[in-house]
Design an enzyme around this catalytic site. Sequence first.
Site, PDB file in Angstrom:
ATOM      1  N   PHE A  22       0.971  -1.157   0.035  1.00  0.00           N
ATOM      2  CA  PHE A  22      -0.084  -0.008   0.033  1.00  0.00           C
ATOM      3  C   PHE A  22       0.821   1.075  -0.131  1.00  0.00           C
ATOM      4  CE2 PHE A  22      -2.114   3.554   1.660  1.00  0.00           C
ATOM      5  CZ  PHE A  22      -3.504   3.656   0.766  1.00  0.00           C
TER       6      PHE A  22
ATOM      7  N   ASP B 281       9.451   3.042   1.874  1.00  0.00           N
ATOM      8  CA  ASP B 281       8.205   3.778   2.367  1.00  0.00           C
ATOM      9  C   ASP B 281       7.909   3.714   3.982  1.00  0.00           C
ATOM     10  OD1 ASP B 281       5.649   4.818   2.855  1.00  0.00           O
ATOM     11  OD2 ASP B 281       4.681   3.929   1.063  1.00  0.00           O
TER      12      ASP B 281
ATOM     13  N   LYS C 228       2.252  11.419   7.090  1.00  0.00           N
ATOM     14  CA  LYS C 228       1.610  11.088   8.364  1.00  0.00           C
ATOM     15  C   LYS C 228       2.293  11.909   9.584  1.00  0.00           C
ATOM     16  CE  LYS C 228      -1.116   7.368   6.721  1.00  0.00           C
ATOM     17  NZ  LYS C 228      -0.724   6.291   5.753  1.00  0.00           N
TER      18      LYS C 228
END
Length: 426
Positions: free
Chosen positions: A146, A233, A274
């Site tokens: 994802f 990531d 985030k």
Amino acid sequence: MLIDQSLSPSHAISLEDRFGAHNYHPIPVVLQRGEGVYVWDVEGKRYYDFLSAYSAVNQGHCHPQIIAALVEQAQQLTLTSRAFYNDKLGVYEQFVTSYFGFDKVLPMNTGAEAVETALKICRKWAYEKKGIPENQAQIVVCENNFHGRTTTIISFSNDENARKNFGPYTNGFIRIPYDDVAALEHVLKTNPNIAGFLVEPIQGEAGVYTPADDYMKQTQALCHAHNVLFIADEIQTGIARTGALLAVCGDCTCEQACERQASYTRPDLLILGKALSGGVYPVSAVLADNAIMDVIKPGQHGSTFGGNPLAAAVATKALEVVQDEHLAQNARRLGQLFREKMQQYIDQSNIVTQVRGRGLLNAIVINDHEESETAWNICVELANNGLLAKPTHGNIIRFAPPLVMTEGQLLECVDIITTTLSKFEK
Ligand SMILES: *Cc1c(COP(=O)(O)O)cnc(C)c1O
């Protein structure tokens, strides 16, 4: 026009249902306020937040220092665009690069944009530095990845829900099984046009899949042996979530990403988002050394909001809070305790089969088939009992509270979770 200040939950839900696109399926609670590990709904009911906005709110809701930095900068200057310099961006860039140990940063806003940025840098590097023939570069990705929702990113997803009827898809990606070093070795040996390997150190959205301890080290070594960029990531795993500053720090508990630690696996491109802003404002970044980042020249990439002074002020404070409050150590200690307590429950349970994760990024696996409603029903009951969590995929529930939690609070949450689960035992 008069706006109703005291929406009933059903009214708030019906407004979203009627006027918003149906691209999410939320748990039916309507939140109004947050502070630290807690959120409150419109009727004043308090909940422990065990999602933390998908790990964006690691520093806790409305952290007073981060909010103060936001307000102070908002009253001064919010956006200039990169057509001009501003007095905050350079200071932030110096701070964030030294914090994570890279030469340069490219600032963006959302996670998906930062992933796109890393892919573009990787391709450009492949043509201009590695010498791959034009338009031939391939980037290796993992099954069940994802990395966000743009057309290019969903092109290399294998989640049918994320992909179907959004084609035609972007070419140039090769998907291999996750946590499979031999699979990476095979493609690197057989294909001379590999530019990079994009990987999540733990697959969060897929259900908190935690690979073998040496997966990062071994895949990085293979990439380097084949002159391929190792791209991490860490949008969900980074910024103290897994009990280290970055998941690629491994066992190192210090609060800087440092190459002196044997367990540290340094990426060539590091992607953050985030919690980089503590959930206060969209801030993302790609970090790399000069030999890679210098392939990007003026006019070749950008974003109107990327690197704005408000983002710079917020992200700087959000990262300071992580160090000042020792959030990595807290996540590590409380995560161990959480898994121990959940394991004790699982040992005498037939509804939960497994707890897994690292630091405070954990999940439990519910003993039911993937399409069953059980995990969803458990989450609705958890909400009734004052704790918010959401299934990731079908029968998996992720538990990721803010990292400012205390041991007493965590034990109270373990009680809520185990009491709720026990009602679903067969
Ligand atoms: C959330 C997430 C993204 C996408 O971030 P957005 O801000 O939602 O675009 C990318 N990669 C990982 C690992 C994520 O968890």
